[in-house]
Design a protein around this motif. Sequence first.
Motif, mmCIF file in Angstrom:
data_model
loop_
_atom_site.group_PDB
_atom_site.id
_atom_site.type_symbol
_atom_site.label_atom_id
_atom_site.label_comp_id
_atom_site.label_asym_id
_atom_site.label_seq_id
_atom_site.Cartn_x
_atom_site.Cartn_y
_atom_site.Cartn_z
ATOM 1 N N ASP A 1 8.077 -0.243 4.260
ATOM 2 C CA ASP A 1 9.068 0.098 3.234
ATOM 3 C C ASP A 1 9.292 1.606 3.303
ATOM 4 N N LEU A 2 10.497 2.020 3.693
ATOM 5 C CA LEU A 2 10.766 3.426 3.985
ATOM 6 C C LEU A 2 10.779 4.323 2.751
ATOM 7 N N GLY A 3 11.108 3.769 1.597
ATOM 8 C CA GLY A 3 11.040 4.512 0.336
ATOM 9 C C GLY A 3 11.563 5.928 0.414
ATOM 10 N N GLY A 4 12.853 6.085 0.694
ATOM 11 C CA GLY A 4 13.414 7.397 0.949
ATOM 12 C C GLY A 4 13.807 8.191 -0.280
ATOM 13 N N HIS A 5 14.086 9.467 -0.047
ATOM 14 C CA HIS A 5 14.555 10.388 -1.079
ATOM 15 C C HIS A 5 15.969 10.000 -1.509
ATOM 16 N N GLY A 6 16.249 10.187 -2.783
ATOM 17 C CA GLY A 6 17.594 9.919 -3.271
ATOM 18 C C GLY A 6 17.628 9.168 -4.585
ATOM 19 N N GLY A 7 16.483 8.583 -4.964
ATOM 20 C CA GLY A 7 16.410 7.861 -6.224
ATOM 21 C C GLY A 7 15.408 8.532 -7.161
ATOM 22 N N THR A 8 14.485 7.744 -7.715
ATOM 23 C CA THR A 8 13.443 8.296 -8.577
ATOM 24 C C THR A 8 12.669 9.366 -7.815
ATOM 25 N N ASN A 9 12.552 10.534 -8.411
ATOM 26 C CA ASN A 9 11.949 11.673 -7.721
ATOM 27 C C ASN A 9 10.633 12.037 -8.398
ATOM 28 N N PHE A 10 9.524 11.739 -7.707
ATOM 29 C CA PHE A 10 8.213 11.987 -8.318
ATOM 30 C C PHE A 10 7.837 13.464 -8.307
ATOM 31 N N VAL A 11 8.542 14.303 -7.565
ATOM 32 C CA VAL A 11 8.346 15.743 -7.721
ATOM 33 C C VAL A 11 8.810 16.160 -9.102
ATOM 34 N N LEU B 1 0.868 -1.177 0.000
ATOM 35 C CA LEU B 1 0.000 0.000 0.000
ATOM 36 C C LEU B 1 0.899 1.219 0.000
ATOM 37 N N HIS B 2 0.847 1.991 -1.071
ATOM 38 C CA HIS B 2 1.806 3.083 -1.157
ATOM 39 C C HIS B 2 1.249 4.390 -0.612
ATOM 40 N N LEU B 3 2.154 5.105 0.058
ATOM 41 C CA LEU B 3 1.898 6.441 0.582
ATOM 42 C C LEU B 3 2.584 7.425 -0.361
ATOM 43 N N ASN B 4 1.824 8.272 -1.010
ATOM 44 C CA ASN B 4 2.420 9.142 -2.036
ATOM 45 C C ASN B 4 1.842 10.547 -1.981
ATOM 46 N N VAL B 5 1.742 11.104 -0.771
ATOM 47 C CA VAL B 5 1.150 12.432 -0.606
ATOM 48 C C VAL B 5 1.874 13.466 -1.449
ATOM 49 N N VAL B 6 3.203 13.476 -1.407
ATOM 50 C CA VAL B 6 3.958 14.505 -2.136
ATOM 51 C C VAL B 6 3.702 14.379 -3.633
ATOM 52 N N ASP C 1 -5.794 -11.597 3.965
ATOM 53 C CA ASP C 1 -5.139 -12.838 4.380
ATOM 54 C C ASP C 1 -3.634 -12.825 4.139
ATOM 55 N N CYS C 2 -3.161 -11.944 3.273
ATOM 56 C CA CYS C 2 -1.727 -11.892 2.973
ATOM 57 C C CYS C 2 -1.092 -10.709 3.688
ATOM 58 N N PRO C 3 0.227 -10.714 3.834
ATOM 59 C CA PRO C 3 0.903 -9.574 4.468
ATOM 60 C C PRO C 3 0.681 -8.270 3.704
ATOM 61 N N VAL C 4 0.618 -7.181 4.438
ATOM 62 C CA VAL C 4 0.489 -5.851 3.856
ATOM 63 C C VAL C 4 1.775 -5.078 4.142
ATOM 64 N N ILE C 5 2.390 -4.570 3.089
ATOM 65 C CA ILE C 5 3.608 -3.766 3.196
ATOM 66 C C ILE C 5 3.227 -2.320 2.918
ATOM 67 N N VAL C 6 3.354 -1.457 3.902
ATOM 68 C CA VAL C 6 3.081 -0.037 3.680
ATOM 69 C C VAL C 6 4.379 0.630 3.246
ATOM 70 N N LYS C 7 4.330 1.364 2.139
ATOM 71 C CA LYS C 7 5.557 1.911 1.557
ATOM 72 C C LYS C 7 5.397 3.370 1.142
ATOM 73 N N GLU C 8 6.454 4.124 1.319
ATOM 74 C CA GLU C 8 6.554 5.454 0.724
ATOM 75 C C GLU C 8 7.113 5.298 -0.689
ATOM 76 N N VAL C 9 6.937 6.361 -1.486
ATOM 77 C CA VAL C 9 7.364 6.270 -2.884
ATOM 78 C C VAL C 9 8.546 7.182 -3.198
ATOM 79 N N GLY C 10 9.307 7.559 -2.155
ATOM 80 C CA GLY C 10 10.502 8.332 -2.429
ATOM 81 C C GLY C 10 10.668 9.558 -1.557
ATOM 82 N N PHE C 11 9.911 9.636 -0.463
ATOM 83 C CA PHE C 11 10.010 10.799 0.412
ATOM 84 C C PHE C 11 10.221 10.413 1.872
ATOM 85 N N GLY C 12 10.415 9.127 2.126
ATOM 86 C CA GLY C 12 10.845 8.674 3.429
ATOM 87 C C GLY C 12 9.750 8.594 4.481
#
Length: 346
Positions: free
Chosen positions: A209-219, A149-154, A180-191
């Motif tokens: 999934d911490l999905g930090g800044h430094g790679g693909t930048n959706f801004v 489940l991705h968190l992508n507010v920015v 029934d399956c595991p849920v991984i909550v992830k950021e998409v590049g903003f930590g």
Amino acid sequence: MSQSQQSHRKDEHVSLAEKYFHGEQPNDFDQVRIRHDALPETTVDQVDLSTTVGQWHWDSPLYIEAMTGGSKQTGELNARLGKIAAACGLPIATGSQSVAIKDPTVASTFTNIRQSNPNGLVFGNLGAAHSLAAAHTAIQMIDANALELHLNVVQEIVMPEGDRDFKWLANISKLVAELDCPVIVKEVGFGISRPPMQQLYAAGVRYLDLGGHGGTNFVDIENRRRPLRDMDYLHDFGLSTVESLLSVQGHPSDLTIFAAGGVRNPLDVIKALMLGADAVGIAGVVLHALLHHTDDEVIAMLHAWQNQLKLLLALIGVTNIADITKVADKLIFSSELVNYKQSLKQ
């Protein structure tokens, strides 16, 4: 938004991700060094990359992070990614399946990742606001072993047609409880910092999934799609992967931490593991390789990464992943990161 517009957006994302890709661009992994000890007392042949990641046993701590899907072009990329993941024994996450929830005719652009990787560990992917019914559809679509489940507010803020409702926590808690399956909550590049980590843990999340800044930048990507390209000032917004790892140190022992964002080479992987990651994801370097090389060449690159991880483990004085945090005292931080670490204690 029509299906053709959504598919075009998916193609745009791939094109712009490649446009802004710079394989060796500096990021916070450069602010972390490893003290060299000239007598590691190890043997490369004894190094074991296998590791426990939550409920799974992985052959190595690497996985291919979410990238794409939703159009003819991206569907072809997903088929190749599934084949590559299978050949390398790597778990893989698909890109957001939201487009296929809205238009089932593009589901094949996601199902082919499973078709080319029938026995591998495959993660589905949806935005955190999606319903339980949508989550079930996404899981069944690719026979997913887990759902991201991705968190992508920015990203949504900058996206011209983005969502504007970000009340997600209650829905995340519901999905974690009822799927029934595991849920991984992830950021998409903003930590992810410590407070949301604690909120998510209280909501039942056990995979983050911490999905930090430094790679693909959706801004950069979404701002390019804005008519006036007027939100580039958010280019550096968010926490880096290194900052996020520092922020969540001392987390509950039953919380599994994935780290992705700005991982450029095997040394970055080692640093992330030393900082407490249970597994490390790569996306930009894989997509770039996929667009410029054959499948066999990408497979050879990832095998080289796995082989080099063995060499690097021996270099830092450990022979298995479980022991890698025991040598975390070898990490040397820049003054900027030292100050950041200090701020976390205030």
